[in-house]
Design a protein around this motif. Sequence first.
Motif, PDB file in Angstrom:
ATOM      1  N   ARG A 143       4.148  -2.627 -12.673  1.00 45.10           N
ATOM      2  CA  ARG A 143       5.326  -2.752 -11.816  1.00 45.10           C
ATOM      3  C   ARG A 143       5.785  -1.376 -11.336  1.00 45.10           C
ATOM      4  N   HIS A 190      10.950  -0.455  -6.032  1.00 42.20           N
ATOM      5  CA  HIS A 190      11.120  -1.141  -4.751  1.00 42.20           C
ATOM      6  C   HIS A 190      10.440  -2.507  -4.710  1.00 42.20           C
ATOM      7  N   GLY A 191      10.272  -3.163  -5.878  1.00 42.57           N
ATOM      8  CA  GLY A 191       9.738  -4.518  -5.917  1.00 42.57           C
ATOM      9  C   GLY A 191       8.243  -4.643  -5.736  1.00 42.57           C
ATOM     10  N   LYS A 229       4.927  -8.007  -3.427  1.00 40.23           N
ATOM     11  CA  LYS A 229       6.165  -7.344  -3.009  1.00 40.23           C
ATOM     12  C   LYS A 229       7.305  -8.349  -3.011  1.00 40.23           C
ATOM     13  N   VAL A 230       8.367  -8.040  -3.756  1.00 38.59           N
ATOM     14  CA  VAL A 230       9.578  -8.851  -3.712  1.00 38.59           C
ATOM     15  C   VAL A 230      10.287  -8.534  -2.401  1.00 38.59           C
ATOM     16  N   LYS A 266      15.754 -10.441  -3.365  1.00 36.01           N
ATOM     17  CA  LYS A 266      16.124 -10.610  -4.767  1.00 36.01           C
ATOM     18  C   LYS A 266      17.524 -11.193  -4.847  1.00 36.01           C
ATOM     19  N   ASN A 323      13.889 -14.638  -7.050  1.00 32.31           N
ATOM     20  CA  ASN A 323      13.461 -13.715  -6.001  1.00 32.31           C
ATOM     21  C   ASN A 323      12.365 -14.382  -5.183  1.00 32.31           C
ATOM     22  N   PHE A 367       8.879 -13.606  -2.909  1.00 36.20           N
ATOM     23  CA  PHE A 367       7.851 -12.572  -2.831  1.00 36.20           C
ATOM     24  C   PHE A 367       6.740 -12.968  -1.871  1.00 36.20           C
TER      25      PHE A 367
END
Length: 166
Positions: A101, A104-105, A128-129, A132, A137, A139
Amino acid sequence: MKKTITLFFVFITSLSYAQTPQNGYPKIAGYMGILHPLVTFTSTETTTNFSSSYTIGFPTGINILKSDKIGFSFEFVPIIRSENGVSKVNNFLFHPGVMFRYPHGLTLVTRAAFETGGRYGFTPVLNKVVKKNKNSNYFVAVPLPVRFGNDKPASFTIGFQFGVGF
């Protein structure tokens, strides 16, 4: 006797303190999504989804997050194929992997792949999220499956996935 009891309580308290998660970790999270393989390359051909058939997967998984930086993921993906007016569950994929991880997601997931159709391999996934919320969330992800076995040429696929984590 009083010293023994005191030492016992100090010992028990220190054990419970040592097992208390720091910063809320470990955490367990789940997700589900929709997977669209876009194009598959082999040494003999290039195949696109949506041309003569349509394939879609429904990844569902459980993530065990060790920290803000690493975790482990168990993913299960039933894959449905529709061709000539007939649709069926074509394959089932067990997809465990390690999650790296980033801020910035962004997440890189390195997955092993074991398919009931007889293929195996690995799948790096860039995730990439994009939104949120408090308890969930949304993605998007780009899976890049590499497969071997079952008397077929090695293949490389580019896919697109989106979903919700909770």
